[in-house]
Write a protein that holds these residues in place. Structure first.
Motif, PDB file in Angstrom:
ATOM      1  N   SER A   1      -8.678  -7.745   8.802  1.00 42.25           N
ATOM      2  CA  SER A   1      -8.260  -6.871   9.897  1.00 42.25           C
ATOM      3  C   SER A   1      -6.752  -6.851  10.114  1.00 42.25           C
ATOM      4  O   SER A   1      -6.230  -5.922  10.738  1.00 42.25           O
ATOM      5  CB  SER A   1      -8.948  -7.309  11.198  1.00 42.25           C
ATOM      6  OG  SER A   1     -10.357  -7.188  11.087  1.00 42.25           O
ATOM      7  N   GLY A   2      -6.042  -7.851   9.612  1.00 43.09           N
ATOM      8  CA  GLY A   2      -4.598  -7.892   9.787  1.00 43.09           C
ATOM      9  C   GLY A   2      -3.812  -7.449   8.574  1.00 43.09           C
ATOM     10  O   GLY A   2      -2.587  -7.599   8.541  1.00 43.09           O
ATOM     11  N   SER A   3      -4.469  -6.906   7.568  1.00 44.39           N
ATOM     12  CA  SER A   3      -3.805  -6.543   6.315  1.00 44.39           C
ATOM     13  C   SER A   3      -2.703  -5.507   6.521  1.00 44.39           C
ATOM     14  O   SER A   3      -2.841  -4.583   7.323  1.00 44.39           O
ATOM     15  CB  SER A   3      -4.826  -5.980   5.322  1.00 44.39           C
ATOM     16  OG  SER A   3      -5.785  -6.958   4.971  1.00 44.39           O
ATOM     17  N   VAL A   4      -1.631  -5.666   5.757  1.00 43.05           N
ATOM     18  CA  VAL A   4      -0.481  -4.771   5.903  1.00 43.05           C
ATOM     19  C   VAL A   4      -0.801  -3.376   5.369  1.00 43.05           C
ATOM     20  O   VAL A   4      -1.635  -3.207   4.481  1.00 43.05           O
ATOM     21  CB  VAL A   4       0.749  -5.318   5.147  1.00 43.05           C
ATOM     22  CG1 VAL A   4       1.196  -6.638   5.732  1.00 43.05           C
ATOM     23  CG2 VAL A   4       0.468  -5.438   3.659  1.00 43.05           C
ATOM     24  N   LEU A   5      -0.116  -2.409   5.926  1.00 43.34           N
ATOM     25  CA  LEU A   5      -0.206  -1.040   5.427  1.00 43.34           C
ATOM     26  C   LEU A   5       0.642  -0.894   4.169  1.00 43.34           C
ATOM     27  O   LEU A   5       1.727  -1.481   4.059  1.00 43.34           O
ATOM     28  CB  LEU A   5       0.288  -0.053   6.481  1.00 43.34           C
ATOM     29  CG  LEU A   5      -0.621   0.176   7.688  1.00 43.34           C
ATOM     30  CD1 LEU A   5       0.126   0.956   8.757  1.00 43.34           C
ATOM     31  CD2 LEU A   5      -1.882   0.898   7.274  1.00 43.34           C
ATOM     32  N   CYS A   6       0.159  -0.104   3.236  1.00 39.31           N
ATOM     33  CA  CYS A   6       0.960   0.223   2.060  1.00 39.31           C
ATOM     34  C   CYS A   6       2.104   1.153   2.470  1.00 39.31           C
ATOM     35  O   CYS A   6       2.190   1.595   3.615  1.00 39.31           O
ATOM     36  CB  CYS A   6       0.087   0.893   1.000  1.00 39.31           C
ATOM     37  SG  CYS A   6      -1.141  -0.212   0.259  1.00 39.31           S
ATOM     38  N   LEU A   7       2.973   1.455   1.532  1.00 34.78           N
ATOM     39  CA  LEU A   7       4.178   2.216   1.843  1.00 34.78           C
ATOM     40  C   LEU A   7       3.903   3.601   2.411  1.00 34.78           C
ATOM     41  O   LEU A   7       4.742   4.157   3.131  1.00 34.78           O
ATOM     42  CB  LEU A   7       5.050   2.339   0.587  1.00 34.78           C
ATOM     43  CG  LEU A   7       5.789   1.067   0.169  1.00 34.78           C
ATOM     44  CD1 LEU A   7       6.531   1.305  -1.135  1.00 34.78           C
ATOM     45  CD2 LEU A   7       6.750   0.612   1.251  1.00 34.78           C
ATOM     46  N   ASP A   8       2.732   4.179   2.112  1.00 39.34           N
ATOM     47  CA  ASP A   8       2.438   5.518   2.642  1.00 39.34           C
ATOM     48  C   ASP A   8       2.038   5.492   4.109  1.00 39.34           C
ATOM     49  O   ASP A   8       1.875   6.532   4.735  1.00 39.34           O
ATOM     50  CB  ASP A   8       1.353   6.206   1.805  1.00 39.34           C
ATOM     51  CG  ASP A   8       0.022   5.473   1.852  1.00 39.34           C
ATOM     52  OD1 ASP A   8      -0.047   4.353   2.402  1.00 39.34           O
ATOM     53  OD2 ASP A   8      -0.964   6.018   1.313  1.00 39.34           O
ATOM     54  N   GLY A   9       1.861   4.298   4.673  1.00 42.34           N
ATOM     55  CA  GLY A   9       1.553   4.183   6.087  1.00 42.34           C
ATOM     56  C   GLY A   9       0.107   4.430   6.454  1.00 42.34           C
ATOM     57  O   GLY A   9      -0.237   4.488   7.637  1.00 42.34           O
ATOM     58  N   ARG A  10      -0.767   4.548   5.459  1.00 38.16           N
ATOM     59  CA  ARG A  10      -2.171   4.808   5.768  1.00 38.16           C
ATOM     60  C   ARG A  10      -3.130   4.021   4.882  1.00 38.16           C
ATOM     61  O   ARG A  10      -4.279   3.781   5.255  1.00 38.16           O
ATOM     62  CB  ARG A  10      -2.482   6.293   5.654  1.00 38.16           C
ATOM     63  CG  ARG A  10      -2.334   6.878   4.256  1.00 38.16           C
ATOM     64  CD  ARG A  10      -2.475   8.387   4.259  1.00 38.16           C
ATOM     65  NE  ARG A  10      -2.511   8.946   2.905  1.00 38.16           N
ATOM     66  CZ  ARG A  10      -2.435  10.237   2.640  1.00 38.16           C
ATOM     67  NH1 ARG A  10      -2.339  11.111   3.620  1.00 38.16           N
ATOM     68  NH2 ARG A  10      -2.473  10.666   1.380  1.00 38.16           N
ATOM     69  N   THR A  11      -2.698   3.632   3.698  1.00 34.57           N
ATOM     70  CA  THR A  11      -3.573   2.927   2.757  1.00 34.57           C
ATOM     71  C   THR A  11      -3.491   1.420   2.980  1.00 34.57           C
ATOM     72  O   THR A  11      -2.422   0.870   3.234  1.00 34.57           O
ATOM     73  CB  THR A  11      -3.167   3.237   1.301  1.00 34.57           C
ATOM     74  OG1 THR A  11      -3.179   4.648   1.102  1.00 34.57           O
ATOM     75  CG2 THR A  11      -4.119   2.566   0.319  1.00 34.57           C
ATOM     76  N   VAL A  12      -4.646   0.761   2.887  1.00 33.07           N
ATOM     77  CA  VAL A  12      -4.720  -0.703   2.918  1.00 33.07           C
ATOM     78  C   VAL A  12      -5.462  -1.149   1.663  1.00 33.07           C
ATOM     79  O   VAL A  12      -6.597  -0.732   1.423  1.00 33.07           O
ATOM     80  CB  VAL A  12      -5.460  -1.217   4.171  1.00 33.07           C
ATOM     81  CG1 VAL A  12      -5.610  -2.742   4.117  1.00 33.07           C
ATOM     82  CG2 VAL A  12      -4.726  -0.805   5.434  1.00 33.07           C
ATOM     83  N   GLU A  13      -4.822  -1.955   0.846  1.00 32.27           N
ATOM     84  CA  GLU A  13      -5.453  -2.508  -0.354  1.00 32.27           C
ATOM     85  C   GLU A  13      -5.507  -4.028  -0.219  1.00 32.27           C
ATOM     86  O   GLU A  13      -4.495  -4.663   0.081  1.00 32.27           O
ATOM     87  CB  GLU A  13      -4.660  -2.138  -1.609  1.00 32.27           C
ATOM     88  CG  GLU A  13      -4.716  -0.666  -1.952  1.00 32.27           C
ATOM     89  CD  GLU A  13      -4.084  -0.365  -3.304  1.00 32.27           C
ATOM     90  OE1 GLU A  13      -4.613   0.501  -4.019  1.00 32.27           O
ATOM     91  OE2 GLU A  13      -3.051  -0.998  -3.647  1.00 32.27           O
ATOM     92  N   MET A  14      -6.684  -4.601  -0.461  1.00 35.77           N
ATOM     93  CA  MET A  14      -6.888  -6.025  -0.233  1.00 35.77           C
ATOM     94  C   MET A  14      -7.433  -6.714  -1.485  1.00 35.77           C
ATOM     95  O   MET A  14      -8.110  -6.087  -2.304  1.00 35.77           O
ATOM     96  CB  MET A  14      -7.861  -6.235   0.939  1.00 35.77           C
ATOM     97  CG  MET A  14      -7.362  -5.645   2.254  1.00 35.77           C
ATOM     98  SD  MET A  14      -8.644  -5.553   3.537  1.00 35.77           S
ATOM     99  CE  MET A  14      -9.631  -4.167   2.924  1.00 35.77           C
ATOM    100  N   ASP A  15      -7.133  -7.989  -1.617  1.00 27.65           N
ATOM    101  CA  ASP A  15      -7.648  -8.828  -2.705  1.00 27.65           C
ATOM    102  C   ASP A  15      -8.343 -10.033  -2.095  1.00 27.65           C
ATOM    103  O   ASP A  15      -7.989 -10.491  -0.997  1.00 27.65           O
ATOM    104  CB  ASP A  15      -6.520  -9.341  -3.608  1.00 27.65           C
ATOM    105  CG  ASP A  15      -5.665  -8.240  -4.212  1.00 27.65           C
ATOM    106  OD1 ASP A  15      -6.181  -7.128  -4.392  1.00 27.65           O
ATOM    107  OD2 ASP A  15      -4.492  -8.512  -4.500  1.00 27.65           O
ATOM    108  N   ALA A  16      -9.302 -10.593  -2.807  1.00 25.40           N
ATOM    109  CA  ALA A  16      -9.967 -11.817  -2.348  1.00 25.40           C
ATOM    110  C   ALA A  16     -10.616 -12.507  -3.533  1.00 25.40           C
ATOM    111  O   ALA A  16     -10.881 -11.886  -4.569  1.00 25.40           O
ATOM    112  CB  ALA A  16     -11.012 -11.503  -1.272  1.00 25.40           C
TER     113      ALA A  16
END
Length: 308
Positions: free
Chosen positions: A65-80
Protein backbone atom coordinates in the motif's frame (compact mmCIF):
# COMPACT_ATOMS: atom_id res chain seq x y z
CA UNK A 1 25.60 -9.93 20.04
CA UNK A 2 23.15 -12.31 21.70
CA UNK A 3 23.53 -16.07 21.35
CA UNK A 4 20.35 -18.15 20.99
CA UNK A 5 19.42 -21.80 21.27
CA UNK A 6 19.48 -23.53 17.89
CA UNK A 7 15.71 -23.96 17.70
CA UNK A 8 14.58 -20.82 19.48
CA UNK A 9 11.88 -19.29 17.26
CA UNK A 10 12.91 -15.82 16.07
CA UNK A 11 11.82 -13.17 13.60
CA UNK A 12 13.79 -10.15 12.35
CA UNK A 13 12.25 -7.50 10.11
CA UNK A 14 13.47 -4.33 8.43
CA UNK A 15 11.60 -1.43 6.91
CA UNK A 16 14.17 -0.42 4.31
CA UNK A 17 17.55 1.28 4.27
CA UNK A 18 16.99 5.02 4.27
CA UNK A 19 13.77 4.79 6.24
CA UNK A 20 13.15 6.39 9.63
CA UNK A 21 13.63 4.77 13.01
CA UNK A 22 10.35 6.48 13.90
CA UNK A 23 8.81 3.60 11.94
CA UNK A 24 10.22 0.92 14.24
CA UNK A 25 6.73 0.46 15.69
CA UNK A 26 5.49 -0.96 12.39
CA UNK A 27 8.42 -3.36 12.32
CA UNK A 28 7.70 -4.41 15.90
CA UNK A 29 4.07 -5.15 14.99
CA UNK A 30 5.24 -7.12 11.96
CA UNK A 31 7.70 -9.15 14.04
CA UNK A 32 5.00 -9.76 16.65
CA UNK A 33 2.67 -11.09 13.93
CA UNK A 34 5.42 -13.45 12.83
CA UNK A 35 6.08 -14.71 16.35
CA UNK A 36 2.34 -15.20 16.91
CA UNK A 37 2.21 -17.33 13.75
CA UNK A 38 5.09 -19.47 15.02
CA UNK A 39 3.43 -19.85 18.41
CA UNK A 40 0.29 -21.00 16.63
CA UNK A 41 2.17 -23.80 14.90
CA UNK A 42 3.09 -22.00 11.70
CA UNK A 43 6.32 -22.56 9.85
CA UNK A 44 9.20 -20.14 9.45
CA UNK A 45 7.83 -19.27 6.01
CA UNK A 46 4.37 -18.55 7.42
CA UNK A 47 5.97 -16.22 9.96
CA UNK A 48 8.13 -14.35 7.45
CA UNK A 49 5.22 -13.85 5.06
CA UNK A 50 2.86 -12.67 7.83
CA UNK A 51 5.47 -10.14 8.94
CA UNK A 52 5.89 -8.75 5.43
CA UNK A 53 2.12 -8.58 4.86
CA UNK A 54 1.87 -6.36 7.95
CA UNK A 55 4.45 -3.97 6.47
CA UNK A 56 2.80 -4.03 3.03
CA UNK A 57 -0.47 -3.00 4.70
CA UNK A 58 1.12 -0.32 6.91
CA UNK A 59 1.37 2.32 4.17
CA UNK A 60 4.54 3.97 5.50
CA UNK A 61 6.98 1.59 3.83
CA UNK A 62 7.79 1.32 0.14
CA UNK A 63 5.88 -1.93 -0.33
CA UNK A 64 2.28 -2.90 -0.95
CA UNK A 65 0.00 0.00 0.00
CA UNK A 66 2.95 2.36 0.41
CA UNK A 67 4.66 1.61 -2.91
CA UNK A 68 6.08 4.57 -4.80
CA UNK A 69 4.53 5.89 -7.98
CA UNK A 70 6.47 5.44 -11.20
CA UNK A 71 7.59 8.51 -13.12
CA UNK A 72 4.27 8.82 -14.99
CA UNK A 73 2.51 9.49 -11.69
CA UNK A 74 -0.03 6.71 -12.06
CA UNK A 75 1.73 3.35 -12.44
CA UNK A 76 2.84 1.23 -9.47
CA UNK A 77 5.14 -1.73 -10.13
CA UNK A 78 6.03 -4.05 -7.25
CA UNK A 79 8.40 -6.97 -6.63
CA UNK A 80 8.30 -9.64 -3.93
CA UNK A 81 9.95 -12.93 -3.05
CA UNK A 82 9.85 -15.85 -0.61
CA UNK A 83 12.24 -18.71 0.11
CA UNK A 84 12.77 -21.24 2.85
CA UNK A 85 15.24 -23.96 3.81
CA UNK A 86 12.88 -26.77 2.75
CA UNK A 87 12.88 -25.78 -0.93
CA UNK A 88 10.03 -23.28 -1.28
CA UNK A 89 10.90 -20.52 -3.75
CA UNK A 90 8.65 -17.96 -5.43
CA UNK A 91 8.87 -14.40 -6.71
CA UNK A 92 7.02 -11.77 -8.72
CA UNK A 93 8.49 -8.80 -10.58
CA UNK A 94 6.84 -5.65 -11.95
CA UNK A 95 3.43 -6.80 -10.75
CA UNK A 96 0.61 -4.24 -10.69
CA UNK A 97 -2.81 -3.98 -9.07
CA UNK A 98 -2.41 -6.36 -6.14
CA UNK A 99 -2.56 -5.48 -2.45
CA UNK A 100 0.00 -7.96 -1.12
CA UNK A 101 2.67 -8.98 -3.65
CA UNK A 102 4.36 -11.24 -1.11
CA UNK A 103 1.26 -13.46 -1.00
CA UNK A 104 1.35 -13.76 -4.78
CA UNK A 105 5.05 -14.67 -4.58
CA UNK A 106 4.15 -17.37 -2.06
CA UNK A 107 1.49 -18.69 -4.44
CA UNK A 108 4.01 -18.77 -7.32
CA UNK A 109 6.04 -21.22 -5.21
CA UNK A 110 3.26 -23.75 -5.79
CA UNK A 111 3.54 -23.52 -9.60
CA UNK A 112 6.08 -25.13 -11.96
CA UNK A 113 7.96 -21.79 -11.98
CA UNK A 114 9.80 -19.67 -9.43
CA UNK A 115 9.39 -16.19 -10.97
CA UNK A 116 6.52 -14.53 -12.83
CA UNK A 117 6.70 -10.97 -14.13
CA UNK A 118 4.56 -8.14 -15.44
CA UNK A 119 1.21 -8.88 -17.02
CA UNK A 120 1.68 -12.63 -16.58
CA UNK A 121 2.20 -12.19 -12.85
CA UNK A 122 -0.94 -10.08 -12.56
CA UNK A 123 -2.99 -12.58 -14.57
CA UNK A 124 -1.71 -15.35 -12.31
CA UNK A 125 -2.75 -13.32 -9.26
CA UNK A 126 -6.32 -13.15 -10.58
CA UNK A 127 -6.51 -16.89 -11.28
CA UNK A 128 -5.09 -17.53 -7.81
CA UNK A 129 -7.92 -15.53 -6.26
CA UNK A 130 -6.23 -12.21 -5.46
CA UNK A 131 -8.58 -9.32 -6.35
CA UNK A 132 -7.56 -6.24 -8.29
CA UNK A 133 -6.27 -3.49 -6.02
CA UNK A 134 -4.98 -0.05 -7.02
CA UNK A 135 -5.12 2.83 -4.56
CA UNK A 136 -2.93 5.93 -4.61
CA UNK A 137 -2.59 7.69 -1.28
CA UNK A 138 -1.90 11.37 -0.57
CA UNK A 139 1.48 10.28 0.82
CA UNK A 140 2.40 8.63 -2.49
CA UNK A 141 1.31 11.73 -4.42
CA UNK A 142 3.39 13.98 -2.18
CA UNK A 143 6.52 11.84 -2.61
CA UNK A 144 6.03 11.81 -6.39
CA UNK A 145 5.70 15.59 -6.54
CA UNK A 146 8.92 15.98 -4.54
CA UNK A 147 10.68 13.60 -6.92
CA UNK A 148 9.52 15.58 -9.94
CA UNK A 149 10.91 18.75 -8.39
CA UNK A 150 14.25 17.04 -7.82
CA UNK A 151 14.40 15.75 -11.40
CA UNK A 152 13.62 19.21 -12.70
CA UNK A 153 16.31 20.83 -10.55
CA UNK A 154 20.04 20.48 -10.05
CA UNK A 155 19.90 17.88 -7.30
CA UNK A 156 20.73 14.30 -8.27
CA UNK A 157 17.81 11.90 -7.79
CA UNK A 158 19.87 8.70 -8.08
CA UNK A 159 23.57 8.35 -7.13
CA UNK A 160 25.75 8.20 -10.23
CA UNK A 161 22.89 8.78 -12.70
CA UNK A 162 22.18 12.08 -14.44
CA UNK A 163 18.57 13.23 -14.09
CA UNK A 164 18.32 13.76 -17.86
CA UNK A 165 18.88 10.01 -18.42
CA UNK A 166 15.31 9.26 -17.35
CA UNK A 167 13.91 11.65 -19.98
CA UNK A 168 16.30 10.38 -22.65
CA UNK A 169 15.22 6.77 -22.12
CA UNK A 170 11.56 7.43 -21.22
CA UNK A 171 9.37 4.38 -21.97
CA UNK A 172 5.99 5.27 -20.47
CA UNK A 173 2.81 5.90 -22.48
CA UNK A 174 2.76 9.52 -21.36
CA UNK A 175 5.35 12.16 -22.33
CA UNK A 176 8.06 13.03 -19.78
CA UNK A 177 6.90 15.46 -17.11
CA UNK A 178 9.63 17.37 -15.99
CA UNK A 179 13.80 8.92 -4.34
CA UNK A 180 12.79 6.54 -2.32
CA UNK A 181 14.55 3.24 -2.93
CA UNK A 182 13.76 0.76 -0.19
CA UNK A 183 12.26 -2.60 0.58
CA UNK A 184 10.69 -4.45 3.49
CA UNK A 185 11.88 -7.86 4.52
CA UNK A 186 11.65 -10.53 7.19
CA UNK A 187 13.71 -13.56 8.14
CA UNK A 188 12.41 -16.23 10.49
CA UNK A 189 13.48 -19.42 12.26
CA UNK A 190 10.93 -21.86 13.64
CA UNK A 191 11.12 -24.40 16.47
CA UNK A 192 12.13 -27.13 14.01
CA UNK A 193 15.19 -25.12 12.96
CA UNK A 194 13.80 -24.23 9.54
CA UNK A 195 14.63 -20.83 8.05
CA UNK A 196 12.67 -18.55 5.73
CA UNK A 197 12.87 -15.12 4.15
CA UNK A 198 10.20 -12.89 2.59
CA UNK A 199 10.72 -9.52 0.88
CA UNK A 200 8.55 -6.93 -0.84
CA UNK A 201 9.16 -3.59 -2.51
CA UNK A 202 7.33 -0.91 -4.41
CA UNK A 203 10.40 -0.46 -6.58
CA UNK A 204 12.81 2.41 -7.02
CA UNK A 205 12.08 6.00 -7.87
CA UNK A 206 13.05 7.31 -10.32
CA UNK A 207 13.05 4.32 -12.65
CA UNK A 208 12.03 3.36 -16.16
CA UNK A 209 8.92 1.24 -16.70
CA UNK A 210 9.71 -2.44 -16.20
CA UNK A 211 12.71 -1.88 -13.92
CA UNK A 212 13.51 -4.87 -11.69
CA UNK A 213 15.84 -4.55 -8.73
CA UNK A 214 17.34 -7.09 -6.33
CA UNK A 215 14.19 -8.00 -4.36
CA UNK A 216 12.91 -10.84 -6.62
CA UNK A 217 16.39 -12.08 -7.63
CA UNK A 218 17.52 -15.12 -5.66
CA UNK A 219 20.90 -14.64 -4.03
CA UNK A 220 20.80 -10.87 -4.49
CA UNK A 221 17.96 -9.51 -2.36
CA UNK A 222 17.11 -12.70 -0.51
CA UNK A 223 18.41 -16.15 0.37
CA UNK A 224 17.55 -18.94 2.82
CA UNK A 225 19.17 -22.29 3.44
CA UNK A 226 19.87 -24.82 6.16
CA UNK A 227 22.26 -22.46 7.95
CA UNK A 228 20.15 -19.32 8.00
CA UNK A 229 18.32 -16.60 6.09
CA UNK A 230 19.28 -13.17 4.75
CA UNK A 231 17.22 -10.20 3.51
CA UNK A 232 18.78 -7.17 1.81
CA UNK A 233 17.58 -3.62 1.15
CA UNK A 234 19.10 -0.77 -0.84
CA UNK A 235 19.91 0.16 -4.41
CA UNK A 236 19.32 -3.04 -6.38
CA UNK A 237 21.51 -2.19 -9.36
CA UNK A 238 24.51 -2.33 -7.03
CA UNK A 239 23.32 -5.18 -4.80
CA UNK A 240 22.82 -7.65 -7.67
CA UNK A 241 26.41 -7.17 -8.84
CA UNK A 242 27.64 -8.68 -5.60
CA UNK A 243 24.95 -11.35 -5.12
CA UNK A 244 24.83 -9.84 -1.66
CA UNK A 245 22.30 -12.08 0.08
CA UNK A 246 24.04 -15.29 -0.97
CA UNK A 247 27.46 -13.83 -0.21
CA UNK A 248 26.40 -13.02 3.35
CA UNK A 249 24.68 -16.41 3.70
CA UNK A 250 27.85 -18.19 2.66
CA UNK A 251 29.82 -16.30 5.28
CA UNK A 252 27.53 -17.46 8.09
CA UNK A 253 27.43 -20.99 6.65
CA UNK A 254 31.23 -20.97 6.91
CA UNK A 255 31.02 -20.01 10.58
CA UNK A 256 31.16 -16.20 10.60
CA UNK A 257 29.00 -14.61 13.33
CA UNK A 258 25.81 -13.07 11.94
CA UNK A 259 26.57 -9.54 13.10
CA UNK A 260 30.05 -9.65 11.60
CA UNK A 261 28.62 -10.91 8.31
CA UNK A 262 26.03 -8.11 8.22
CA UNK A 263 28.67 -5.47 8.92
CA UNK A 264 31.03 -6.95 6.33
CA UNK A 265 28.27 -7.00 3.71
CA UNK A 266 27.46 -3.32 4.19
CA UNK A 267 31.17 -2.46 4.08
CA UNK A 268 31.36 -3.78 0.51
CA UNK A 269 29.61 -0.63 -0.72
CA UNK A 270 30.66 3.02 -0.87
CA UNK A 271 28.88 5.38 1.50
CA UNK A 272 26.73 6.96 -1.21
CA UNK A 273 25.00 3.62 -1.95
CA UNK A 274 22.11 2.81 0.41
CA UNK A 275 22.32 -0.74 1.73
CA UNK A 276 20.98 -2.67 4.70
CA UNK A 277 21.06 -6.34 5.73
CA UNK A 278 19.30 -8.55 8.28
CA UNK A 279 20.78 -11.98 9.01
CA UNK A 280 19.48 -14.91 11.04
CA UNK A 281 21.74 -17.89 11.69
CA UNK A 282 21.49 -21.07 13.74
CA UNK A 283 22.72 -19.46 16.94
CA UNK A 284 22.73 -15.71 16.41
CA UNK A 285 21.30 -12.77 14.50
CA UNK A 286 22.59 -9.51 13.11
CA UNK A 287 21.59 -6.34 11.29
CA UNK A 288 23.49 -3.50 9.68
CA UNK A 289 22.83 -0.51 7.44
CA UNK A 290 24.70 2.57 6.30
CA UNK A 291 21.45 4.54 6.60
CA UNK A 292 18.66 4.72 9.15
CA UNK A 293 16.70 1.48 8.84
CA UNK A 294 13.47 0.65 10.70
CA UNK A 295 14.07 -2.66 12.46
CA UNK A 296 12.71 -5.10 15.02
CA UNK A 297 13.79 -8.48 16.40
CA UNK A 298 11.71 -10.85 18.49
CA UNK A 299 12.30 -14.30 19.87
CA UNK A 300 9.90 -16.95 21.11
CA UNK A 301 10.11 -15.25 24.50
CA UNK A 302 8.90 -12.03 22.81
CA UNK A 303 12.11 -10.16 23.64
CA UNK A 304 12.68 -7.07 21.53
CA UNK A 305 16.02 -5.63 20.55
CA UNK A 306 17.08 -2.50 18.76
CA UNK A 307 19.25 -2.99 15.69
CA UNK A 308 21.67 -0.69 13.97
Amino acid sequence: MQQNDTHEPMVLVHGGAGGSRDQDDGCQLAASNGIDRLRGGGTALDAAVDAVVAMEDDGRYNAGSGSVLCLDGRTVEMDASIMDSTGALGAVACIQRVKNPVLVAQAVAGTPHWLLAGDGAERFARTAGFPSHHEISARQRDKHEKLMRTLSGTGQATPGVANRAFAQHWNYDTPPAFKPCDTVGAVARDAQGRFAVACSTGGSAPSLLGRVGDTPIIGSGFYAGEQGAVAVTGIGEHIVRRLLAHTVYQWIADGMPAQEAADKGVALFPDEIDVGIIVLGRRDAGSASNREMPFAQMSGQMSEQVGK
